[in-house]
Design an enzyme around this catalytic site. Structure first.
Site, PDB file in Angstrom:
ATOM      1  CG  HIS A 335     118.529 -28.698  44.608  1.00  0.00           C
ATOM      2  ND1 HIS A 335     119.053 -29.188  43.424  1.00  0.00           N
ATOM      3  CD2 HIS A 335     118.786 -27.372  44.610  1.00  0.00           C
ATOM      4  CE1 HIS A 335     119.584 -28.196  42.744  1.00  0.00           C
ATOM      5  NE2 HIS A 335     119.442 -27.082  43.439  1.00  0.00           N
ATOM      6  CB  ALA A 336     122.680 -27.372  48.059  1.00  0.00           C
ATOM      7  CG  HIS A 365     126.204 -21.927  44.802  1.00  0.00           C
ATOM      8  ND1 HIS A 365     126.210 -21.262  43.590  1.00  0.00           N
ATOM      9  CD2 HIS A 365     124.913 -21.922  45.210  1.00  0.00           C
ATOM     10  CE1 HIS A 365     124.976 -20.890  43.289  1.00  0.00           C
ATOM     11  NE2 HIS A 365     124.166 -21.279  44.257  1.00  0.00           N
ATOM     12  CD  GLU A 366     123.485 -23.543  48.478  1.00  0.00           C
ATOM     13  OE1 GLU A 366     122.792 -22.590  48.893  1.00  0.00           O
ATOM     14  OE2 GLU A 366     123.264 -24.102  47.387  1.00  0.00           O
ATOM     15  CG  HIS A 369     122.796 -18.171  47.983  1.00  0.00           C
ATOM     16  ND1 HIS A 369     122.423 -17.288  46.988  1.00  0.00           N
ATOM     17  CD2 HIS A 369     122.811 -19.397  47.396  1.00  0.00           C
ATOM     18  CE1 HIS A 369     122.220 -17.968  45.855  1.00  0.00           C
ATOM     19  NE2 HIS A 369     122.460 -19.247  46.071  1.00  0.00           N
ATOM     20  CD  GLU A 393     121.434 -18.642  42.634  1.00  0.00           C
ATOM     21  OE1 GLU A 393     122.328 -19.434  42.968  1.00  0.00           O
ATOM     22  OE2 GLU A 393     120.326 -18.586  43.198  1.00  0.00           O
ATOM     23  CG  HIS A 494     116.132 -25.063  39.752  1.00  0.00           C
ATOM     24  ND1 HIS A 494     116.984 -26.160  39.745  1.00  0.00           N
ATOM     25  CD2 HIS A 494     116.756 -24.114  40.497  1.00  0.00           C
ATOM     26  CE1 HIS A 494     118.074 -25.885  40.446  1.00  0.00           C
ATOM     27  NE2 HIS A 494     117.968 -24.651  40.912  1.00  0.00           N
ATOM     28  CE1 TYR A 504     121.124 -21.193  40.676  1.00  0.00           C
ATOM     29  CE2 TYR A 504     119.196 -21.722  39.354  1.00  0.00           C
ATOM     30  CZ  TYR A 504     119.809 -21.621  40.587  1.00  0.00           C
ATOM     31  OH  TYR A 504     119.117 -21.949  41.725  1.00  0.00           O
TER      32      TYR A 504
HETATM   33  O1  X8Z Z   1     120.467 -24.901  42.323  1.00  0.00           O
HETATM   34  C1  X8Z Z   1     121.622 -24.526  42.422  1.00  0.00           C
HETATM   35  C2  X8Z Z   1     122.213 -24.248  43.797  1.00  0.00           C
HETATM   36  C3  X8Z Z   1     121.226 -23.692  44.743  1.00  0.00           C
HETATM   37  S1  X8Z Z   1     120.751 -22.085  44.365  1.00  0.00           S
HETATM   38  C4  X8Z Z   1     122.758 -25.518  44.385  1.00  0.00           C
HETATM   39  N1  X8Z Z   1     122.415 -24.434  41.315  1.00  0.00           N
HETATM   40  C5  X8Z Z   1     121.918 -24.742  39.978  1.00  0.00           C
HETATM   41  C6  X8Z Z   1     121.600 -26.212  39.822  1.00  0.00           C
HETATM   42  O2  X8Z Z   1     122.021 -27.007  40.658  1.00  0.00           O
HETATM   43  O3  X8Z Z   1     120.926 -26.584  38.851  1.00  0.00           O
HETATM   44  C7  X8Z Z   1     123.782 -23.966  41.287  1.00  0.00           C
HETATM   45  C8  X8Z Z   1     124.210 -23.981  39.855  1.00  0.00           C
HETATM   46  C9  X8Z Z   1     123.008 -24.344  39.033  1.00  0.00           C
HETATM   47 ZN    ZN Z   2     122.254 -20.672  44.614  1.00  0.00          ZN
END
Ligand code: X8Z
Ligand code: ZN
Length: 595
Positions: A335-336, A365-366, A369, A393, A494, A504
């Site tokens: 997960h990024a 997105h990254e 940050h 975010e 998460h 988000y």
């Molecule tokens: O978790 C993330 C990023 C890292 S902060 C890749 N996002 C959420 C997800 O993947 O569930 C970005 C959008 C929503």
């Molecule tokens: Zn993020």
């Protein structure tokens, strides 16, 4: 008798000493925490980075121990900071103390044994998620990204069910650990003076938690009617594709048909719901593959957007130290994520980049940050952070809103820019499947956690409570029966990762406010879906100035610096999608919407 007087005297002295002001002034305390914190941070990030890029029992020990030390530090800092609450301080010092008192997303209990347990549980759950695999009946084993690809591409109902339920086998083993995590983290929240962890999480927005709850609900109510239009139309198309026995026209949509493992974004369905077939191809993935892009070139393309705004180039160490490619021979957390290592001097990302459009988006997105880290580098540590977590975010996503067909043409990633009503509707549909579909998902995750933390949803109802919210907010349902032997919330990163999620939801609303403001600053006149701030230094300066504020001031100040507004507001996202909204209403005219 002789002894008594001196003893009383001593006791008296001790009592007086306790009544007196703390030994350090607030400013001295903050300076000491800054120094100690910086030292500790280096050690902790090293341990966590290695753990995330190399999941083994050994790295679990190192990371859990490091986490424990972090919690011990947090416990000490928060309990000391309490002494300064409501004392006379200059505004900057008061802000610093206030931020310290907020605690972290997994707040440290006063009890050392509980801290050790908390750290070990979090490390272990994250490792289990990261190393998760599903082996099907044929004995073929796949990791998450491979399973996600099936959800994205397959239109075979039964194959989709198999993969959907298969990934969800990752989480039941840590359901008891999650339950224990809730107990301990709630204890931590209470030790810091909060009623429970939900109250602590909601306390991070420069307003009281009740006001914040109402604020977030108000934003959702603003965008909900639009979501319902999109849901109605997508359901109708799915019903045509899979048949009304599989997708009924008056109920929730089966969750595994939406092109995404968690039904959180639906843009993989675009080929199925494309409003005007073949008008203006938007297939960026094909272009990336055709042109032989690799991970580094993808990252450099994203960096190129930020530098075109006048923001600095990434340090060389970024490319040396980041993990941009999934290693073949070991388990990593794919997960990024973006990491602020060594105070803005060694920023890194960790992403298992694949060559496609979605991953190019994630790279932006990254880097959002990373540019926040770079811009607030010179702030004291306590002010390093987004104005609130939704700001952090929103930065990279705001940039992505500028990746218009004109921009993509400039990059050689689409062949031609078609300007027509049909092309606009197509483009907006694709984006809405990502941005509008996400909103109820972004909202419901923490609805669930807030209820879990406040014990409104007890451990015996974790899964039922989850699906109730999935249906209420998103209008989706599980494709097969679920029971309390399952732990479906835990199959989303998460949850075991304990990353708050409302950020988000807020980001998806605010990024349209940011886009609008930056477009205006750049001098753009016209519909916002045609605006790109690429190469615009005025917009870049405005963005950079806001980023540099970090969290040194309450977030409405940062919002105002960028947009002139002091509140979060859903009207920018609604206005942006006005053409599609009208189109959807027309399509849905004779349908009965809702679930
Ligand atoms: O978790 C993330 C990023 C890292 S902060 C890749 N996002 C959420 C997800 O993947 O569930 C970005 C959008 C929503
Ligand atoms: Zn993020």
């Amino acid at each position: 008798m002789k002894l008594r007087l001196p003893l009383l005297l001593i006791l008296g002295l001790i009592l007086t000493a306790c009544d007196q002001a703390p030994e350090e002034t607030a400013a001295e305390f903050i300076a000491r925490v800054e120094q100690e914190g910086n030292e500790l941070n280096k050690e902790l990030s090293a341990a966590f980075w290695v753990r995330n890029t190399y999941i083994t029992p050994d790295t679990a020990i190192l990371a859990a121990k490091a986490g424990e030390r972090g919690l011990e530090f947090e416990s000490r800092v928060v309990n000391q900071a309490k002494q300064y609450k409501d004392t006379d301080m200059d505004p900057q010092t008061a802000r610093a103390i206030e931020l310290m008192l907020r605690g972290s997303s997994a707040p440290a209990p006063n009890d050392a044994a509980l801290r050790a347990e908390l750290s070990a549980i979090l490390t272990d759950m994250q490792g289990q998620y990261g190393a998760g695999k599903y082996c099907n009946a044929a004995g073929e084993c796949r990791e998450l990204q491979a399973l996600e690809a099936v959800l994205a591409e397959s239109r075979d109902y039964d194959e989709l069910v198999d993969v959907w339920q298969g990934w969800r086998q990752v989480s039941p083993p840590y359901r008891p650990q999650y339950q224990r995590f809730v107990e301990i983290a709630n204890q931590g929240a209470q030790d810091f003076g909060y009623k429970n962890l939900a109250e602590l999480w909601k306390g991070g927005y420069d307003m009281d938690s009740k006001t914040f709850t109402l604020e977030a609900r108000g934003l959702w109510n603003q965008v909900k009617p639009f979501y319902e239009e999109l849901h109605c139309h997508v359901r109708a198309v799915l019903s045509e594709t899979y048949g009304p026995d599989k997708v009924s026209l008056d109920g929730p949509i089966p969750a595994h048909l939406l092109g995404n493992m968690w039904s959180q974004t639906w843009d993989n369905l675009y080929p199925m719901v494309e409003p005007y077939a073949g008008v203006a191809s938007l297939d960026v993935t094909a272009a990336l593959i055709e042109q032989g892009y690799d991970e580094v070139r993808m990252a450099k393309t994203a960096e190129g957007f930020f530098t075109s705004l006048g923001l600095p180039a990434l340090p060389e160490s970024f490319y040396q130290n980041s993990m941009l490619k999934k290693p073949r021979d070991r388990n990593v957390v794919c997960h990024a994520s973006a990491w602020d290592i060594d105070n803005g001097n060694d920023p890194r990302i960790k992403q298992c980049v694949e060559i496609n459009e979605e991953q190019l988006g994630t790279l932006h997105h990254e880097l959002g940050h990373i540019y926040y880290y770079l811009m607030y580098k010179d702030q004291p540590s306590v002010f390093k952070g987004g104005a609130h977590d939704g700001f952090h975010e929103a930065i990279g996503d705001t940039i992505q809103l500028s990746m218009t067909p004109t921009y993509l043409k400039q990059m050689g990633l689409v062949d031609e820019v078609v300007v027509s009503h049909e092309a606009t509707i197509n483009k907006q549909m694709k984006l809405a499947l990502e941005k509008i579909a996400f909103l109820p998902f972004g909202k419901m995750i923490d609805e669930w956690r807030w209820k879990v933390f406040s014990e409104e949803i007890g451990p015996e109802d974790y899964n039922a409570g989850w699906w109730q919210l999935r249906e209420e907010y998103q209008g989706i349902k599980a494709p097969i029966e679920r029971t309390e032997a399952d732990f479906d919330p835990g199959a989303k990163f998460h949850i075991p990762g304990n990353t708050p999620y409302t950020r988000y939801f807020l980001s998806f609303i605010m990024q349209f406010q940011f886009h609008k403001a930056l477009c205006e600053a750049s001098g753009f006149i016209g519909p916002l879906h045609e605006c790109s701030i690429y190469n615009n230094k005025v917009a870049g300066e405005k963005l950079g100035a806001m980023l540099a504020m970090g969290q040194s001031a309450p977030w409405p100040d940062a919002m105002e610096a960028l947009t002139g507004q002091r509140s979060m507001d859903g009207s920018a996202i609604i206005d942006y999608f006005a053409p599609l909204n009208a189109w959807l209403k027309e399509q849905n005219q004779d349908r009965s919407c809702g679930w």
